[in-house]
Design a protein around this motif. Structure first.
Motif, PDB file in Angstrom:
ATOM      1  N   LYS A 274       0.836  -1.205   0.000  1.00 38.46           N
ATOM      2  CA  LYS A 274       0.000   0.000   0.000  1.00 38.46           C
ATOM      3  C   LYS A 274       0.865   1.248   0.000  1.00 38.46           C
ATOM      4  O   LYS A 274       0.579   2.221  -0.698  1.00 38.46           O
ATOM      5  CB  LYS A 274      -0.902  -0.003   1.238  1.00 38.46           C
ATOM      6  CG  LYS A 274      -2.136  -0.867   1.057  1.00 38.46           C
ATOM      7  CD  LYS A 274      -2.969  -0.850   2.321  1.00 38.46           C
ATOM      8  CE  LYS A 274      -4.147  -1.815   2.194  1.00 38.46           C
ATOM      9  NZ  LYS A 274      -4.853  -1.965   3.485  1.00 38.46           N
ATOM     10  N   ARG A 275       1.924   1.198   0.811  1.00 41.93           N
ATOM     11  CA  ARG A 275       2.775   2.383   0.917  1.00 41.93           C
ATOM     12  C   ARG A 275       3.463   2.689  -0.412  1.00 41.93           C
ATOM     13  O   ARG A 275       3.552   3.833  -0.832  1.00 41.93           O
ATOM     14  CB  ARG A 275       3.840   2.158   2.003  1.00 41.93           C
ATOM     15  CG  ARG A 275       4.008   3.398   2.850  1.00 41.93           C
ATOM     16  CD  ARG A 275       4.797   3.190   4.109  1.00 41.93           C
ATOM     17  NE  ARG A 275       6.113   2.649   3.900  1.00 41.93           N
ATOM     18  CZ  ARG A 275       6.642   1.673   4.642  1.00 41.93           C
ATOM     19  NH1 ARG A 275       5.943   1.140   5.617  1.00 41.93           N
ATOM     20  NH2 ARG A 275       7.846   1.229   4.404  1.00 41.93           N
ATOM     21  N   VAL A 276       3.865   1.643  -1.066  1.00 38.85           N
ATOM     22  CA  VAL A 276       4.526   1.823  -2.367  1.00 38.85           C
ATOM     23  C   VAL A 276       3.548   2.424  -3.374  1.00 38.85           C
ATOM     24  O   VAL A 276       3.891   3.344  -4.123  1.00 38.85           O
ATOM     25  CB  VAL A 276       5.077   0.475  -2.881  1.00 38.85           C
ATOM     26  CG1 VAL A 276       5.523   0.584  -4.337  1.00 38.85           C
ATOM     27  CG2 VAL A 276       6.219   0.006  -2.010  1.00 38.85           C
ATOM     28  N   GLU A 277       2.297   1.930  -3.356  1.00 39.56           N
ATOM     29  CA  GLU A 277       1.300   2.446  -4.295  1.00 39.56           C
ATOM     30  C   GLU A 277       1.015   3.915  -4.030  1.00 39.56           C
ATOM     31  O   GLU A 277       0.891   4.718  -4.960  1.00 39.56           O
ATOM     32  CB  GLU A 277       0.011   1.634  -4.186  1.00 39.56           C
ATOM     33  CG  GLU A 277       0.154   0.286  -4.917  1.00 39.56           C
ATOM     34  CD  GLU A 277      -1.031  -0.650  -4.642  1.00 39.56           C
ATOM     35  OE1 GLU A 277      -1.881  -0.308  -3.794  1.00 39.56           O
ATOM     36  OE2 GLU A 277      -1.082  -1.708  -5.295  1.00 39.56           O
ATOM     37  N   GLU A 278       0.950   4.284  -2.735  1.00 38.88           N
ATOM     38  CA  GLU A 278       0.714   5.694  -2.383  1.00 38.88           C
ATOM     39  C   GLU A 278       1.841   6.585  -2.887  1.00 38.88           C
ATOM     40  O   GLU A 278       1.616   7.647  -3.450  1.00 38.88           O
ATOM     41  CB  GLU A 278       0.624   5.834  -0.841  1.00 38.88           C
ATOM     42  CG  GLU A 278      -0.763   5.573  -0.314  1.00 38.88           C
ATOM     43  CD  GLU A 278      -0.788   5.570   1.212  1.00 38.88           C
ATOM     44  OE1 GLU A 278       0.133   6.223   1.808  1.00 38.88           O
ATOM     45  OE2 GLU A 278      -1.645   4.912   1.817  1.00 38.88           O
ATOM     46  N   GLU A 279       3.032   6.101  -2.689  1.00 41.39           N
ATOM     47  CA  GLU A 279       4.195   6.885  -3.124  1.00 41.39           C
ATOM     48  C   GLU A 279       4.165   7.061  -4.647  1.00 41.39           C
ATOM     49  O   GLU A 279       4.472   8.139  -5.152  1.00 41.39           O
ATOM     50  CB  GLU A 279       5.503   6.172  -2.728  1.00 41.39           C
ATOM     51  CG  GLU A 279       5.751   6.134  -1.224  1.00 41.39           C
ATOM     52  CD  GLU A 279       5.958   7.533  -0.641  1.00 41.39           C
ATOM     53  OE1 GLU A 279       6.537   8.394  -1.341  1.00 41.39           O
ATOM     54  OE2 GLU A 279       5.528   7.753   0.510  1.00 41.39           O
ATOM     55  N   LEU A 280       3.780   6.011  -5.336  1.00 40.64           N
ATOM     56  CA  LEU A 280       3.734   6.092  -6.799  1.00 40.64           C
ATOM     57  C   LEU A 280       2.664   7.090  -7.273  1.00 40.64           C
ATOM     58  O   LEU A 280       2.856   7.817  -8.231  1.00 40.64           O
ATOM     59  CB  LEU A 280       3.452   4.697  -7.382  1.00 40.64           C
ATOM     60  CG  LEU A 280       4.643   3.723  -7.375  1.00 40.64           C
ATOM     61  CD1 LEU A 280       4.229   2.333  -7.808  1.00 40.64           C
ATOM     62  CD2 LEU A 280       5.750   4.233  -8.288  1.00 40.64           C
ATOM     63  N   ARG A 281       1.571   7.092  -6.552  1.00 44.01           N
ATOM     64  CA  ARG A 281       0.488   8.033  -6.892  1.00 44.01           C
ATOM     65  C   ARG A 281       0.959   9.473  -6.711  1.00 44.01           C
ATOM     66  O   ARG A 281       0.690  10.331  -7.518  1.00 44.01           O
ATOM     67  CB  ARG A 281      -0.752   7.759  -6.012  1.00 44.01           C
ATOM     68  CG  ARG A 281      -1.753   6.805  -6.708  1.00 44.01           C
ATOM     69  CD  ARG A 281      -3.132   6.914  -6.052  1.00 44.01           C
ATOM     70  NE  ARG A 281      -3.112   6.522  -4.660  1.00 44.01           N
ATOM     71  CZ  ARG A 281      -3.250   5.242  -4.238  1.00 44.01           C
ATOM     72  NH1 ARG A 281      -3.346   4.251  -5.114  1.00 44.01           N
ATOM     73  NH2 ARG A 281      -3.235   4.967  -2.958  1.00 44.01           N
ATOM     74  N   LYS A 282       1.680   9.699  -5.624  1.00 41.12           N
ATOM     75  CA  LYS A 282       2.188  11.052  -5.353  1.00 41.12           C
ATOM     76  C   LYS A 282       3.106  11.504  -6.501  1.00 41.12           C
ATOM     77  O   LYS A 282       3.088  12.637  -6.917  1.00 41.12           O
ATOM     78  CB  LYS A 282       2.977  11.087  -4.050  1.00 41.12           C
ATOM     79  CG  LYS A 282       2.127  11.138  -2.811  1.00 41.12           C
ATOM     80  CD  LYS A 282       3.017  11.142  -1.580  1.00 41.12           C
ATOM     81  CE  LYS A 282       2.206  10.884  -0.333  1.00 41.12           C
ATOM     82  NZ  LYS A 282       3.084  10.670   0.841  1.00 41.12           N
TER      83      LYS A 282
END
Lengths: 187, 160
Positions: free
Chosen positions: B150-158
């Protein structure tokens, strides 16, 4: 939920073969033994008065081989000198006079050893001072190392029993001084 | 020409031929050794009287006499090696700048490379054991934990 896998596995440590370990220790011990022998030789002090003197071998400039073993029972006056040594010149004639004094006495032998000298210069020195007692080079500086001489001239008187009786560092100042020293050891 | 004068002529011819063909000029003259020649040999020798000073720069009279002797030997046609051997025989091996390669002296030449080689092997082995373990290929493809994902996906979205 899957837990992250930990990776604690490492490559197995390879051990040295036994023969290599034994060989390494044998080499190390051998090397230490060599150092010990060398140190012992270095640390052993000079021959001091009262010590038995090991056998001395020399060949004179005339090619005569002399061994102290053949001179057992006699007093040996052993003088170290060099043609480049100025103080040696101070006692050269005195030593010859002392030799002449004892020439008929078969209990005293005079020997000269040229220390770190070149043969032509040594011969010139002997001729210059009219020295007639047996003289030769200290080949490979063996005898001077045996006595651990510190310089030249140095004179050692070896008694008839083969022990060191007297040491003179530096030149004798008179013939009488030499005769007095030798006389006290004639039995 | 009489028989007598012919014989004299033949004798003269033989004598002249003998003089011309005589081996007088065959002997090679050894040139007088220069200071450089003497020092070339002297720098390989050490006088025991003044330890640790090579003979070519030693100022004492004893060393000067040794250099004179080297010059004499060179003028007699001796080679550098012959002179070195002569000095070793007269004054011992300690006068040589390099110990002779015989007997225990071999240790001086053999031990240092052996020790260096053994040290290199030792260092290599230690470094090898300190290296991080390599993961087997199958174990590299490990699924991430859900939180991490989840954290990786959030970072990618940012980033987008």
């Amino acid at each position: 939920m899957e837990t992250p896998q930990t990776h604690s596995e490492t490559a197995p440590a390879r051990k040295l073969p036994m023969w290599a370990v034994v060989l390494a220790f044998a080499l190390l011990l051998g090397f230490l033994a060599l150092i010990a022998v060398g140190l012992r030789r270095t640390m052993s002090g000079p021959i001091v008065v009262g010590d038995p003197v090991p056998e001395i071998n020399m060949t004179t400039f005339d090619g005569q081989a002399i061994s102290s073993a053949d001179l057992a029972g006699k007093v040996i006056v052993l003088n170290f000198w060099a043609s480049w040594c100025k103080p040696c010149e101070q006692e050269a004639r005195e030593l010859e006079e002392a030799f002449q004094f004892y020439k008929e006495n078969d209990k005293v032998v005079f020997l000269g050893l040229a220390y770190v000298d070149t043969e032509p210069k040594s011969r010139g020195y002997l001729e210059q001072f009219g020295i007639t007692y047996p003289n030769g080079p200290d080949l490979r500086t063996k005898v001077s190392q045996m006595f651990r001489i510190r310089g030249v001239p140095e004179t050692y008187i070896i008694g008839s029993d083969g022990t060191l009786k007297f040491v003179k560092i530096g030149p004798f100042t008179s013939t009488q001084e030499i005769i007095s020293a030798v006389d006290s050891f004639i039995e | 020409m009489t028989k007598y004068s012919a014989a004299r002529f033949a004798l003269l011819f033989v004598v002249l031929a003998g003089i011309l063909l005589s081996p007088v000029g065959v002997f090679a003259q050894v040139p007088t050794p220069s200071d450089d020649d003497v020092n070339r040999v002297a720098k390989q020798l050490y006088c025991p009287v003044c330890e640790n000073i090579p003979l070519d720069v030693c100022p004492t009279q004893a060393c000067q006499e040794w250099r004179d002797l080297i010059r004499l030997k060179l003028s007699e046609g001796w080679s550098d090696e012959q002179i070195r051997q002569y000095f070793a025989q007269q004054y011992g091996d300690r006068v040589l700048s390099e110990p002779p390669r015989s007997g225990l002296n071999w240790l001086v030449y053999v031990l240092p490379p052996v020790i260096i080689l053994a040290g290199a092997v030792l260092v290599a082995r230690v470094l090898q054991s300190m290296r991080k373990p390599v993961l087997p290929a199958a174990k590299v493809d490990v699924p991430l934990a859900e939180d991490d994902l989840k954290r990786v996906e959030e970072e990618l979205r940012k980033v987008d």
